[in-house]
Motif scaffolding. Structure first.
Motif, PDB file in Angstrom:
ATOM      1  N   ARG A  45       0.526  -1.260  -0.142  1.00 41.89           N
ATOM      2  CA  ARG A  45       0.210  -0.008   0.191  1.00 41.89           C
ATOM      3  C   ARG A  45       0.950   1.764   0.173  1.00 41.89           C
ATOM      4  O   ARG A  45       0.466   2.058  -0.935  1.00 41.89           O
ATOM      5  N   ALA A  48       2.159   1.793  -3.304  1.00 43.82           N
ATOM      6  CA  ALA A  48       0.955   2.409  -4.641  1.00 43.82           C
ATOM      7  C   ALA A  48       0.786   3.276  -3.676  1.00 43.82           C
ATOM      8  O   ALA A  48      -1.094   4.465  -4.510  1.00 43.82           O
ATOM      9  N   LEU A  50      -1.054   4.591  -0.607  1.00 43.34           N
ATOM     10  CA  LEU A  50      -2.010   4.699  -0.471  1.00 43.34           C
ATOM     11  C   LEU A  50      -2.118   4.359   1.003  1.00 43.34           C
ATOM     12  O   LEU A  50      -2.918   5.308   1.947  1.00 43.34           O
ATOM     13  N   THR A  52       1.694   6.955   3.785  1.00 38.12           N
ATOM     14  CA  THR A  52       2.810   7.410   3.532  1.00 38.12           C
ATOM     15  C   THR A  52       3.312   6.865   4.659  1.00 38.12           C
ATOM     16  O   THR A  52       2.591   6.789   5.488  1.00 38.12           O
ATOM     17  N   ARG A  67       6.488  11.238  -1.438  1.00 39.46           N
ATOM     18  CA  ARG A  67       5.447  12.554  -1.464  1.00 39.46           C
ATOM     19  C   ARG A  67       5.161  13.215  -2.931  1.00 39.46           C
ATOM     20  O   ARG A  67       4.769  13.630  -3.029  1.00 39.46           O
ATOM     21  N   GLN A  73       0.874   7.229  -8.735  1.00 40.40           N
ATOM     22  CA  GLN A  73       0.105   6.402  -9.810  1.00 40.40           C
ATOM     23  C   GLN A  73       0.255   5.868 -11.551  1.00 40.40           C
ATOM     24  O   GLN A  73      -1.015   5.153 -12.236  1.00 40.40           O
ATOM     25  N   TYR A  78      -2.150  -1.361  -9.332  1.00 39.97           N
ATOM     26  CA  TYR A  78      -2.292  -1.992  -8.520  1.00 39.97           C
ATOM     27  C   TYR A  78      -3.437  -3.077  -8.017  1.00 39.97           C
ATOM     28  O   TYR A  78      -4.751  -2.595  -8.908  1.00 39.97           O
ATOM     29  N   PRO A  80      -5.647  -5.499  -5.297  1.00 34.95           N
ATOM     30  CA  PRO A  80      -5.807  -5.498  -4.072  1.00 34.95           C
ATOM     31  C   PRO A  80      -6.163  -6.562  -3.405  1.00 34.95           C
ATOM     32  O   PRO A  80      -6.496  -7.115  -4.510  1.00 34.95           O
TER      33      PRO A  80
END
Lengths: 312, 289
Positions: A45, A48, A50, A52, A67, A73, A78, A80
C-alpha cells in the motif's frame, strides 16, 4: 529498479514496518513472503501511494516518490487482495470506467479494453455482467484493470488466494507473459509453492523486518543450508549411502522405503551434475535423481523462520 | 475527462437499479393521489372558485414535493463515499488520476441528478395547476429554485456525512437527523424563546429562520399586503426570505463541499498538520559571530 530504504510505518501503538529496506530489480517477479501481520500489505500500500510511511524513502528509477502520489499512480498498477467490482457493470464497461479515470482518451479506450480482455482471455465474456463471472475470471478482470494505464510496475496483493488450481496456473502464465512485456511485478502471498514457481526473486518479511531477500535459489541455500536431492536406486543402497557421504557438499543422507535416498546438498548445478556422474561411474543403478523443488524446500525454510509467530 | 468517466459510471449504476424506477413511480403516485384527493374534495360546490382550487392544489403539491425532496435526496448521497469503502472499490479510485474534487463533485452531481429527475418528472403534474389558474410563472420559478437549492443542500450534507463517517447506516441516520433539525429547529426555538411569530419587525425570529426551507417556500407565495413575512435587509437592500435562503444555503453547500474534498483523501488530520507546519514561519536564525 525500485529501492526501498529504511521504511517505517506505525499505526498508533503498532509498528507495521520497522526499517525495511529492499532492492527490486527491473523486470523481475518479486515475491513478498511472510505470515499474516508481517507487513506485506502495508508495504504494497505504501508502494501504491495509499499509505504514507512514517519514515523512510522509496525510489523508482532514481526518483524519490513517497511525496509524489501522482507519479506513483502513473507508474504503478495495483491489484488488492479483494475483487472490488461494481456488480451492475459489464466487463467492458468496468474496464472503460477505469480507463477513463486513469485519463485514457475516449478514442483509445475501446482498443485498450479489447487488448486487455484478450490478454486476460476474457474476450468471450466482454458483455457479461461482472457479477456473473467466476472468481478466477474476476481475478483476471481485476488484473486487466490494474494494467489499464500500462503501468511499469504491478503490485499484486495475494493474487492467488481463493483460486482453484486451474485459475492459479492461468494466473502464473499471465504473470510470465507480463514479465515478458517488461513489467516489474511485486506479489505478496503466503502460498509459498506458488511464489517459488512464479517468482524470480523473493523477500521474506517477518514482524515488519526483512529476514532475507534475493533470488529463490539463493534464499533457499542461504537459510536452509542447501537443497534436498532425492535418489532412487535399484539396489546397493548401503554402498550408495556410503558413497554419497564421501562426496563434498552432501550432508544428512537418509533412506526412506529402502530404495529412496534423501540428502542435503550445498552447491550449484555443475556440482550437482558431478554427483550424478560419480554415482554412474561407480556403477550405482540410479533410477531417478531429482533435486526437490525449491518451493517445497522454501516452505520448510519459511516454517522454520516464522515458527512461533501467530497469525493476526 | 476523469470526472466524466466517474459521472457516466455513477449514472449507469444508479439508473440500472430497480430501486430507481420504483422510487420514481412511488413519488409520482403519492403526488398524483394527493392532488386527486384535493380536487375531488374541494370542488366549486364547496364554494371553491377554479382559481382558488388551482392555488390550493399548487400549495399542496409544493409542500408535498418539498417534503419528498428532503426525504428522498439524502438516500442518493449518504452512501456515496463510504459505500465505495464498504464495497472495497475506494482504494482503486484513489489509485487513479481522479482528484479529490472530481471524486466528490462526480458523486454529488450523480446523486443530485436523481433528485432533479424527480423534480423534472413532477413538472406535468404542476402544469395541471396552470389549467386551473391562480398561480403565476414567476412564483413557479421561485418555487423551483427553492426545490433545487433544498436538494443541493440536503444532497451535499449527505455526501459530507458519507466522507466523514465510515458506516453507511450511521451516515444515513445523521443526514436524516440533519434534515429534520433543519426544518423544525427554528420553529422549536421560536416556541421555546416565545418569539412572536409571524416575523415582521422581529430581529431574533428573522435570524433564526434565515435558512429555513419552509419559511423560504412560504415566502414564494403571494401573501398580499400586510404579509406577516418581512424581508431581510442587507446594507439597505431588501431581500425576500426565499432569496436569503438560497444565498445562505449555497454558502453552506460550498463549505460542506470543501470539507468533503478535504476529508475524502486518506489521513486528513495528518495532511492538515503538515500544511500547518509548512505555513508556520521558520524561526529566525540569529547569526553569531
Amino acid at each position: 529498479m525500485i529501492k526501498i530504504q529504511h521504511i517505517y510505518k506505525s499505526y498508533r501503538k503498532v509498528d507495521a514496518l520497522k526499517g525495511l529496506s529492499l532492492q527490486i530489480p527491473q523486470g523481475s517477479i518479486y515475491g513478498l513472503i511472510g505470515p499474516n501481520g508481517a507487513g506485506k500489505t502495508t508495504l504494497i500500500r505504501i508502494l501504491a501511494a495509499l499509505l504514507t510511511p512514517t519514515r523512510g524513502e522509496v525510489w523508482f528509477d532514481g526518483e524519490e516518490v513517497v511525496r509524489q502520489p501522482a507519479l506513483i499512480q502513473r507508474k504503478v498498477g495495483y491489484m488488492p487482495d479483494f475483487f472490488g467490482v461494481y456488480p451492475d457493470l459489464t466487463a467492458v464497461e468496468y474496464l472503460e470506467f477505469y480507463a477513463g479515470i486513469h485519463g485514457i482518451p475516449r478514442k483509445k479506450q475501446a482498443s485498450t479494453v479489447n487488448d486487455l480482455l484478450e490478454l486476460v482471455d476474457l474476450s468471450s465474456r466482454r458483455d457479461a455482467n461482472v457479477e456473473t463471472l467466476s472468481r478466477g475470471m474476476k481475478q483476471r478482470l481485476c488484473l486487466a484493470r490494474a494494467l489499464v494505464h500500462d503501468p511499469e510496475i504491478l503490485l499484486l496483493d495475494e493474487p492467488a488466494s481463493g483460486l482453484d488450481p486451474r485459475a492459479r496456473v492461468e494466473l502464473r502464465e499471465l504473470m510470465r507473459t507480463l514479465q515478458g512485456m517488461g513489467k516489474t511485478i511485486i506479489i505478496s502471498s503466503h502460498i509459498l509453492l506458488e511464489l517459488a514457481e512464479m517468482c524470480t526473486d523473493i523477500a521474506i518479511i517477518q514482524g515488519g523486518q526483512l529476514v532475507v531477500s534475493g533470488d529463490v535459489e539463493h534464499v533457499t541455500r542461504r537459510i536452509g543450508g542447501g537443497r534436498q536431492i532425492e535418489i532412487r536406486v535399484l539396489e546397493r543402497v548401503p554402498e550408495t549411502t556410503a558413497l554419497l557421504k564421501e562426496i563434498e557438499g552432501i550432508n544428512n543422507v537418509t533412506s526412506e522405503n529402502g530404495d529412496l535416498l534423501q540428502a542435503e546438498f550445498t552447491g550449484d548445478d555443475r556440482a550437482l551434475h558431478s554427483v550424478l556422474a560419480r554415482l554412474i561411474t561407480e556403477g550405482i543403478p540410479v533410477v531417478s535423481f531429482a533435486p526437490r523443488s525449491s518451493g517445497g524446500r522454501l516452505e520448510e525454510v519459511f516454517m522454520s523462520i516464522t515458527e512461533g509467530s501467530s497469525p493476526s | 475527462m476523469t470526472f466524466v468517466a466517474l459521472l457516466t459510471k455513477e449514472l449507469r449504476l444508479r439508473l440500472r437499479r430497480e430501486r430507481t424506477i420504483w422510487v420514481l413511480i412511488s413519488y409520482l403516485l403519492v403526488m398524483t393521489l394527493l392532488g386527486f384527493l384535493f380536487i375531488s374534495r374541494n370542488n366549486p360546490s364547496n364554494g371553491y372558485t377554479v382559481s382558488t382550487l388551482g392555488y390550493g392544489l399548487y400549495t399542496l403539491l409544493v409542500f408535498v414535493q418539498l417534503s419528498l425532496i428532503m426525504f428522498i435526496t439524502p438516500a442518493f448521497t449518504t452512501t456515496s463515499i463510504n459505500g465505495e469503502k464498504e464495497r472495497q472499490t475506494f482504494d482503486l479510485l484513489l489509485c487513479s488520476r481522479l482528484s479529490a474534487f472530481e471524486l466528490v463533485a462526480g458523486k454529488l452531481v450523480a446523486g443530485l441528478a436523481n433528485a432533479f429527475l424527480l423534480i423534472a418528472a413532477s413538472i406535468p403534474l404542476f402544469s395541471l395547476v396552470f389549467f386551473f389558474g391562480g398561480v403565476g410563472p414567476a412564483q413557479v420559478l421561485q418555487t423551483t429554485l427553492v426545490f433545487i437549492v433544498t436538494a443541493i443542500v440536503v444532497g451535499t450534507f449527505g455526501l459530507f456525512c458519507s466522507t466523514l463517517l465510515k458506516r453507511p447506516p450511521v451516515s444515513t441516520a445523521i443526514a436524516y437527523m440533519f434534515c429534520i433539525m433543519w426544518v423544525i429547529t427554528p420553529w422549536l426555538l421560536s416556541f421555546l424563546l416565545q418569539l412572536n411569530v409571524p416575523f415582521n419587525n422581529n430581529a431574533q425570529a428573522t435570524l433564526i429562520f434565515i435558512g429555513n426551507p419552509i419559511l423560504a417556500m412560504i415566502s414564494t407565495f403571494t401573501l398580499g399586503p400586510g404579509s406577516p413575512l418581512g424581508s431581510y435587509s442587507f446594507y439597505g437592500t431588501s431581500l425576500a426570505p426565499w432569496i436569503t435562503f438560497i444565498i445562505i444555503n449555497l454558502l453552506l453547500t460550498i463549505v460542506l463541499l470543501l470539507l468533503s474534498v478535504w476529508l475524502v483523501k486518506p489521513n486528513p488530520i495528518g495532511r492538515l498538520s503538515r500544511l500547518m507546519e509548512k505555513r508556520r514561519p521558520k524561526d529566525k536564525v540569529v547569526a553569531t559571530t
